[in-house]
Design a protein around this motif. Structure first.
Motif, PDB file in Angstrom:
ATOM      1  N   VAL A 264       0.808  -1.220   0.000  1.00 55.84           N
ATOM      2  CA  VAL A 264       0.000   0.000   0.000  1.00 55.84           C
ATOM      3  C   VAL A 264       0.840   1.268   0.000  1.00 55.84           C
ATOM      4  CG1 VAL A 264      -1.941  -1.133   1.118  1.00 55.84           C
ATOM      5  CG2 VAL A 264      -0.185  -0.048   2.528  1.00 55.84           C
ATOM      6  N   ASP A 265       2.139   1.159   0.272  1.00 56.46           N
ATOM      7  CA  ASP A 265       3.016   2.332   0.250  1.00 56.46           C
ATOM      8  C   ASP A 265       4.444   1.871  -0.009  1.00 56.46           C
ATOM      9  OD1 ASP A 265       3.890   1.254   2.683  1.00 56.46           O
ATOM     10  OD2 ASP A 265       2.653   2.614   3.869  1.00 56.46           O
ATOM     11  N   PHE A 266       5.380   2.810  -0.096  1.00 56.57           N
ATOM     12  CA  PHE A 266       6.745   2.425  -0.445  1.00 56.57           C
ATOM     13  C   PHE A 266       7.449   1.715   0.709  1.00 56.57           C
ATOM     14  CE2 PHE A 266      11.209   2.982  -1.689  1.00 56.57           C
ATOM     15  CZ  PHE A 266      11.129   2.418  -2.949  1.00 56.57           C
ATOM     16  N   SER A 267       7.029   1.980   1.938  1.00 60.23           N
ATOM     17  CA  SER A 267       7.598   1.220   3.055  1.00 60.23           C
ATOM     18  C   SER A 267       7.290  -0.261   2.898  1.00 60.23           C
ATOM     19  CB  SER A 267       7.038   1.731   4.390  1.00 60.23           C
ATOM     20  OG  SER A 267       7.459   3.056   4.644  1.00 60.23           O
TER      21      SER A 267
ATOM     22  N   ASP B 118       4.638   5.851  -3.321  1.00 61.52           N
ATOM     23  CA  ASP B 118       3.598   5.268  -2.473  1.00 61.52           C
ATOM     24  C   ASP B 118       2.448   4.652  -3.267  1.00 61.52           C
ATOM     25  OD1 ASP B 118       4.848   5.718  -0.076  1.00 61.52           O
ATOM     26  OD2 ASP B 118       3.934   7.680   0.241  1.00 61.52           O
ATOM     27  N   THR B 119       2.464   4.796  -4.577  1.00 62.61           N
ATOM     28  CA  THR B 119       1.417   4.182  -5.404  1.00 62.61           C
ATOM     29  C   THR B 119       1.964   3.144  -6.378  1.00 62.61           C
ATOM     30  OG1 THR B 119       1.569   5.984  -7.038  1.00 62.61           O
ATOM     31  CG2 THR B 119      -0.055   6.232  -5.264  1.00 62.61           C
ATOM     32  N   THR B 120       3.279   3.074  -6.518  1.00 63.34           N
ATOM     33  CA  THR B 120       3.896   2.125  -7.445  1.00 63.34           C
ATOM     34  C   THR B 120       5.061   1.425  -6.759  1.00 63.34           C
ATOM     35  OG1 THR B 120       3.311   3.498  -9.348  1.00 63.34           O
ATOM     36  CG2 THR B 120       5.009   1.821  -9.691  1.00 63.34           C
ATOM     37  N   CYS B 121       5.132   0.113  -6.937  1.00 59.15           N
ATOM     38  CA  CYS B 121       6.221  -0.679  -6.342  1.00 59.15           C
ATOM     39  C   CYS B 121       6.778  -1.624  -7.392  1.00 59.15           C
ATOM     40  CB  CYS B 121       5.710  -1.464  -5.138  1.00 59.15           C
ATOM     41  SG  CYS B 121       6.923  -2.628  -4.448  1.00 59.15           S
ATOM     42  N   ILE B 122       8.066  -1.458  -7.732  1.00 63.92           N
ATOM     43  CA  ILE B 122       8.751  -2.325  -8.675  1.00 63.92           C
ATOM     44  C   ILE B 122       9.875  -3.033  -7.940  1.00 63.92           C
ATOM     45  CG2 ILE B 122       9.949  -2.515 -10.880  1.00 63.92           C
ATOM     46  CD1 ILE B 122       7.145  -1.458 -11.194  1.00 63.92           C
TER      47      ILE B 122
END
Length: 247
Positions: A45-48, A67-71
């Motif tokens: 749900v966030d970068f953490s 916080d909206t994208t995780c690669i």
């Protein structure tokens, strides 16, 4: 008919076992490498949470996004990172050791996949011998989608013209347990549980069998079908991207 392809796995990376592995966070993004094999994580749900997902995955080298994208990128996918500032809006977090410096284990050479092919076919035993006679190399499989895509796409590129086979295949790690050869009807021999000998393997989510597999029958030549292959279809589309067991 099949044309097996041997995968060699040269391992120059030693998993970090001492101290605490942290993430070094800064503004930036990966700018070189085989980035098409980085994968998007849609569950955080966030970068953490993105950083945590990388920390919990042995093969992950870094995470990037916001916080909206995780690669997530595996350890062999990135060769350069461009550092920016907050105006870019993209963060990158790289695994580091307790001293907040790049671990020496991953400072230079990391995973190297070598895929060998033969139109005459390569037996699983021959493939294993080739791997074992190469320093620190063995038959490997795939931990995640990045490794699966790399092996699958590279193997298919070796035979770009359709051949008159039902499917082609790549030998991968995994060997049927002797107890399952003798008594396959037991509950401990269901699906992938029937197989062992997976070196540096931590995830089997992409090991998917088609209907009728694992196949516990003995071939007409008297051989048990103990070995695993990754198949891509020629005429038999149901086998595309599936794991089969063969003699």
């Amino acid at each position: 008919m099949i044309v097996p392809v041997c995968i060699l796995f040269f391992l120059f990376f030693t998993p970090i076992t001492n101290g605490t592995v942290n993430m070094l966070l800064f503004w930036g993004y990966p700018s070189a490498g085989v980035l098409q094999y980085c994968t998007q994580n849609t569950t955080v749900v966030d970068f953490s949470g993105c950083m945590e997902a990388c920390l919990e995955t042995d093969s992950c080298m870094l995470s990037y996004g916001n916080d909206t994208t995780c690669i997530l990128c595996d350890i062999y996918t990135v060769t350069a990172i461009t550092q920016t500032d907050s105006s870019n809006g993209i963060k990158v977090a790289v695994k580091v050791n307790g001293q907040n410096s790049c671990p020496v284990d991953v400072g230079s050479n990391v995973y190297t996949f070598t895929i060998s092919s033969s139109t005459q076919g390569v037996s699983r035993n021959n493939a294993t011998v080739i791997c074992n006679t190469t320093t620190n190399a063995w038959l490997t499989g795939f931990n995640g989608i990045a490794e699966f895509n790399y092996i699958f796409d590279t193997a298919r590129s070796l035979f770009p013209t359709p051949l008159n086979y039902q499917y082609l295949s790549v030998w991968i790690s995994g060997l049927m347990r002797s107890t399952c050869v003798d008594a396959p009807e037991t509950t401990n021999c269901t699906g992938l549980a029937a197989f062992g000998e997976f070196q540096v393997q931590t995830n089997w989510d992409l090991y998917k069998f088609p209907s009728g597999y694992p196949n516990f029958t003995i071939t007409s030549s008297g051989y048990y079908q103990r070995c695993l292959q990754l198949a891509w279809s020629q005429q038999l589309t149901a086998y595309n991207g599936m794991v089969l067991n063969a003699a």
